[in-house]
Design a protein around this motif. Structure first.
Motif, PDB file in Angstrom:
ATOM      1  N   VAL A 131     -25.022  -5.541 -45.099  1.00 53.90           N
ATOM      2  CA  VAL A 131     -26.186  -4.816 -44.598  1.00 53.90           C
ATOM      3  C   VAL A 131     -25.639  -3.623 -43.823  1.00 53.90           C
ATOM      4  N   ALA A 132     -25.884  -2.423 -44.329  1.00 52.51           N
ATOM      5  CA  ALA A 132     -25.358  -1.238 -43.660  1.00 52.51           C
ATOM      6  C   ALA A 132     -26.317  -0.788 -42.569  1.00 52.51           C
ATOM      7  N   GLN A 133     -25.853   0.122 -41.758  1.00 51.89           N
ATOM      8  CA  GLN A 133     -26.701   0.707 -40.731  1.00 51.89           C
ATOM      9  C   GLN A 133     -27.908   1.370 -41.381  1.00 51.89           C
ATOM     10  N   GLY A 134     -29.088   1.162 -40.824  1.00 51.15           N
ATOM     11  CA  GLY A 134     -30.270   1.828 -41.356  1.00 51.15           C
ATOM     12  C   GLY A 134     -30.669   1.340 -42.738  1.00 51.15           C
ATOM     13  N   GLU A 135     -30.296   0.110 -43.049  1.00 48.21           N
ATOM     14  CA  GLU A 135     -30.596  -0.405 -44.382  1.00 48.21           C
ATOM     15  C   GLU A 135     -31.378  -1.714 -44.266  1.00 48.21           C
ATOM     16  N   VAL A 136     -32.378  -1.875 -45.127  1.00 47.84           N
ATOM     17  CA  VAL A 136     -33.082  -3.145 -45.181  1.00 47.84           C
ATOM     18  C   VAL A 136     -32.660  -3.871 -46.449  1.00 47.84           C
ATOM     19  N   VAL A 137     -32.219  -5.104 -46.278  1.00 52.03           N
ATOM     20  CA  VAL A 137     -31.852  -5.919 -47.431  1.00 52.03           C
ATOM     21  C   VAL A 137     -32.863  -7.045 -47.501  1.00 52.03           C
ATOM     22  N   SER A 138     -33.601  -7.155 -48.616  1.00 53.43           N
ATOM     23  CA  SER A 138     -34.508  -8.290 -48.650  1.00 53.43           C
ATOM     24  C   SER A 138     -33.865  -9.437 -49.395  1.00 53.43           C
ATOM     25  N   LEU A 139     -34.147 -10.620 -48.878  1.00 54.13           N
ATOM     26  CA  LEU A 139     -33.542 -11.834 -49.407  1.00 54.13           C
ATOM     27  C   LEU A 139     -34.684 -12.679 -49.943  1.00 54.13           C
ATOM     28  N   ILE A 140     -34.664 -12.937 -51.235  1.00 55.61           N
ATOM     29  CA  ILE A 140     -35.741 -13.731 -51.811  1.00 55.61           C
ATOM     30  C   ILE A 140     -35.172 -14.927 -52.571  1.00 55.61           C
ATOM     31  N   GLY A 141     -36.007 -15.915 -52.793  1.00 54.75           N
ATOM     32  CA  GLY A 141     -35.559 -17.112 -53.486  1.00 54.75           C
ATOM     33  C   GLY A 141     -36.455 -18.261 -53.124  1.00 54.75           C
ATOM     34  N   GLU A 142     -36.414 -19.328 -53.922  1.00 57.95           N
ATOM     35  CA  GLU A 142     -37.354 -20.423 -53.692  1.00 57.95           C
ATOM     36  C   GLU A 142     -37.028 -21.153 -52.398  1.00 57.95           C
ATOM     37  N   SER A 143     -37.968 -21.982 -51.944  1.00 58.07           N
ATOM     38  CA  SER A 143     -37.700 -22.646 -50.682  1.00 58.07           C
ATOM     39  C   SER A 143     -36.587 -23.657 -50.901  1.00 58.07           C
ATOM     40  N   GLY A 144     -35.703 -23.747 -49.918  1.00 59.40           N
ATOM     41  CA  GLY A 144     -34.541 -24.603 -50.043  1.00 59.40           C
ATOM     42  C   GLY A 144     -33.351 -23.898 -50.653  1.00 59.40           C
TER      43      GLY A 144
ATOM     44  N   VAL B 243     -31.457  -9.229 -52.592  1.00 62.96           N
ATOM     45  CA  VAL B 243     -30.550 -10.306 -52.958  1.00 62.96           C
ATOM     46  C   VAL B 243     -31.412 -11.494 -53.376  1.00 62.96           C
ATOM     47  N   VAL B 244     -31.199 -12.013 -54.568  1.00 61.44           N
ATOM     48  CA  VAL B 244     -31.968 -13.163 -55.036  1.00 61.44           C
ATOM     49  C   VAL B 244     -31.085 -14.395 -54.964  1.00 61.44           C
ATOM     50  N   LEU B 245     -31.559 -15.380 -54.230  1.00 62.27           N
ATOM     51  CA  LEU B 245     -30.768 -16.579 -53.990  1.00 62.27           C
ATOM     52  C   LEU B 245     -31.390 -17.745 -54.729  1.00 62.27           C
ATOM     53  N   ARG B 246     -30.536 -18.586 -55.291  1.00 61.93           N
ATOM     54  CA  ARG B 246     -31.057 -19.808 -55.894  1.00 61.93           C
ATOM     55  C   ARG B 246     -30.028 -20.908 -55.707  1.00 61.93           C
TER      56      ARG B 246
END
Ligand SMILES: Nc1ncnc2c1ncn2[C@@H]1O[C@H](COP(=O)(O)OP(=O)(O)OP(=O)(O)O)[C@@H](O)[C@H]1O
Ligand SMILES: Nc1ncnc2c1ncn2[C@@H]1O[C@H](COP(=O)(O)OP(=O)(O)O)[C@@H](O)[C@H]1O
Ligand code: SF4
Ligand SMILES: [Mg+2]
Ligand SMILES: [Mg+2]
Lengths: 307, 314
Positions: A31-44, A215-218
């Motif tokens: 995550v750089a300065q001034g950057e938004v990183v969204s993190l998505i993925g199912e619960s758990g 970032v998509v997490l699974r």
């Protein structure tokens, strides 16, 4: 600024800790300065666990997290720079303190020499930023606030500090559509002033609205990540496509869709490859867009597919 | 008619005075109706839900009534509400999932809960329903922490509907879930209604595009009062109340980016419920406000099944 390198977290569960649960596996991004990183993925999938590790609320099992190149475990005054707002405001807030006391604790700890009037002004401007009326929240205990008011109070608290990095775990879930936009525009403004934000959300449209990277997490593993417009515009992993396909839309009911068969949500690489061996890591499918495999396996055929 | 609510008023007592969180709401729910309940954060949605179940210590029933299946619901009387709770009306509170006792296996927790309500354990039926929501019966031998959020939420739904209540109130049961679990949970709600396990439902949510998928009607609250109620399609496509219109147009289309186009929330803040202004409570933020709005607009039917509290709509 904040960098995660092959970060893993293993919980011991079961009686006598006999079983291992791999909540986060070899996750790496920055995550750089001034950057938004969204993190998505199912619960758990490990989103909250990642956030807790970044906030030093859970130890990293393997890998490293650094802020400006220095391991976060060795940073002094870390919470002056990095703060989090967590999912489930009702349990992340001490029920015996009134709102003013909660904010006052920030003053005592971080701004002991600030005068009362300056402090008051600071509190009021951070409450105004999240559209809360000081009179309506300050004298209240947490259970006397609505879910969304509590969520916003916790955001306001984090904003009292001049932090550089914010971990925001589902902080808009209990807000109505219009207030969500206010909070997101606030985050947009803050990133313009250099704040880095890890934005965990189920509202994919709003994740898309505010973030530079996604970032998509699974199952604890990154299955796809990269520049937001690429991940949303050209999703490559079947899991990401399923997720985007599940976003509910106005004017179009599920029952009206010709029930497209759900894409096999397991890794498409594994149809061809074996289930053993090591995780191949992520492949750069196009500049700034990485796709990988959700479970471990040799994925040579997958690499072919991606190219 | 499953539920009939008449001019219900419930206030919270605080040191600074009464918070008028539910200030005269009148609506009804037909048999089989799934009603989405949306509105500004802090507008009284959870208060409405709680009022139909149990008033906590500082809540005061100021006036009005509720009727369930033709019987009077004794809203103001915690003790008299006992036989209704869980049997006739059931509430899944905001963040119920994290409230599950972590030290008990789920099956045992359910048995204890049933016993505390004077009901004998019903393992077989429990297992059947667990199957119905797509879980395997062995979740009953697991601890809550071992379930994902979506699984926990479906489990909470099974538990709270075990005695086939007439009315189920689900307060933001999907707000902590990812979109695919949301879809599974929403479809489960629908299934419960279709199988007659519950007669009608109030589904409180901020995710209007989600509730639009399953709701017959949507009701919108603003500052302790009702703003509008109509079929889901009308609320989404042709809302008449300026607040509903603003709310619906705040829903972002997929694809809008902050850098390219700024979305706009509704300017201003809702009024304090300690001392709400006279007249229409949306007035200070309403683009259409005119003199008459200094007087309170009635919640009036403007078309069959469509009620609005706005002078511009009557
Ligand atoms: N125990 C309490 N004592 C005093 N005021 C309260 C109490 N509980 C809620 N309130 C106030 O009553 C109003 C309505 O609260 P309620 O929880 O019903 O809102 P809501 O519509 O469910 O909001 P959200 O969407 O944010 O969950 C709010 O202004 C809140 O601050
Ligand atoms: N303290 C804990 N002990 C054991 N397992 C845990 C603990 N916290 C989280 N987990 C498990 O780790 C996995 C990831 O959880 P979490 O990070 O909360 O996911 P998310 O936030 O993506 O929903 C889940 O399987 C969860 O049950
Ligand atoms: S009654 Fe008046 S102020 Fe209220 S919503 Fe209608 S036009 Fe706006
Ligand atoms: Mg989480
Ligand atoms: Mg609520």
């Amino acid at each position: 600024m904040l960098r995660l390198d092959r970060v893993s977290k293993t919980f011991r569960t079961g009686s006598f800790g006999g079983r291992e649960l791999h909540a986060v596996r070899e996750v790496g991004f920055e995550v750089a300065q001034g950057e938004v990183v969204s993190l998505i993925g199912e619960s758990g999938s490990g989103k909250t666990t990642l956030g807790r590790m970044i906030l030093r609320l859970a130890a990293v099992s393997e890998g490293s997290i650094t802020l400006d190149g220095v391991d976060i475990a060795r940073q002094k005054d870390y919470y002056r720079s990095v703060q989090g707002v967590f999912q489930d405001p009702f349990s992340s807030y001490n029920p015996i303190f009134k709102a003013d006391r909660v904010l006052e604790m920030i003053r005592q700890r971080f701004f002991p020499s600030m005068g009362a009037a300056d402090w008051r002004a600071r509190v009021e401007s951070s409450l105004a930023a999240v559209r809360l009326d000081p009179g309506g929240v300050l004298g209240k205990y947490p259970h006397q606030l609505s879910g969304g008011q509590l969520q916003r109070l916790l955001i306001a608290r984090a904003l009292l500090l001049d932090i550089r990095m914010l971990v925001a775990d589902e902080i808009i879930s209990m807000l109505d559509a219009s207030t969500r936009i206010d909070v997101l525009n606030l985050l947009g403004e803050l990133k313009g002033r250099g704040l880095g934000i890890l934005f965990i959300t189920h509202d994919l449209s709003l994740g898309n609205y505010v973030s530079e990277k996604t970032v998509v997490l699974r199952s604890g593993r990154v299955v796809e990540m990269g520049r937001t417009e690429l991940v949303f515009g050209n999703p490559l992993h079947p899991y990401t496509r399923n997720l985007l396909g599940s976003v509910p839309r106005l004017h179009r009911r599920w029952s009206e869709e010709e029930d497209a068969p759900e894409e096999e949500a397991t890794c498409f690489y594994h149809g061809a490859a074996g289930r053993d061996a090591t995780w191949p890591g992520l492949v750069e499918a196009e500049p700034g867009h990485f796709v990988g495999c959700a479970t471990s396996g040799t994925c040579a055929p997958a690499l072919e597919l991606v190219r | 008619m499953t539920l009939k609510v008449e001019d219900l008023r419930v206030y919270y007592r605080t040191l600074k005075g009464d918070v008028k969180a539910l200030d005269g709401v009148t609506f009804s729910l037909a048999d089989g109706e799934i009603m989405g309940l949306a509105g500004e954060s802090g507008s009284g949605k959870s208060t409405l839900g709680k009022s139909l179940i149990r008033l906590d210590g500082r809540m005061r029933h100021i006036g009005g009534s509720a009727e369930l299946d033709g019987k009077d619901l004794p809203v103001g009387d915690t003790h008299a509400m006992n036989p209704f709770r869980f049997h006739e009306v059931s509430l899944i509170p905001q963040y119920a999932m994290s409230a599950m006792n972590p030290t008990r296996k789920i099956g045992r927790m359910v048995d204890e809960l049933l016993r505390s309500r004077g009901v004998a354990p019903m393992r077989q039926e429990l297992e059947r329903r667990v199957g119905l929501v797509g879980l395997s019966a062995d979740v009953l031998d697991r601890y809550p922490i071992e379930l994902s959020g979506g699984m926990k939420q479906r489990m909470v739904m099974v538990i709270s509907t075990l005695l086939n209540p007439s009315l189920l109130i689900a307060d933001e049961v999907t707000s902590a879930l990812d979109v695919s679990s949301q879809k599974a949970v929403a479809k489960t709600l629908l299934e419960f209604r279709d199988r007659d396990l519950v007669k009608s439902m109030i589904v409180v949510t901020h995710d209007i595009s989600l509730v639009y998928q399953i709701a017959d009607t949507i009701m919108v609250m603003y500052a302790g009062k009702l703003a509008e109620k109509a079929t889901a399609d009308v609320i989404v496509s042709a809302p008449r109340h300026p607040y509903t219109q603003a709310l619906i147009s705040s829903l972002p289309e997929v694809g809008v980016r902050y850098e390219e186009r700024r979305l706009q929330g509704i300017p201003g803040r809702p009024p304090s419920l300690l001392d709400p202004p006279k007249g229409c409570r949306f007035r200070s933020r309403c683009p259409l406000a005119f003199e008459r709005c200094a007087e309170e607009p009635p919640f009036a039917e403007v078309a069959p099944g469509h009620s609005v509290a706005c002078w511009k709509a009557v």
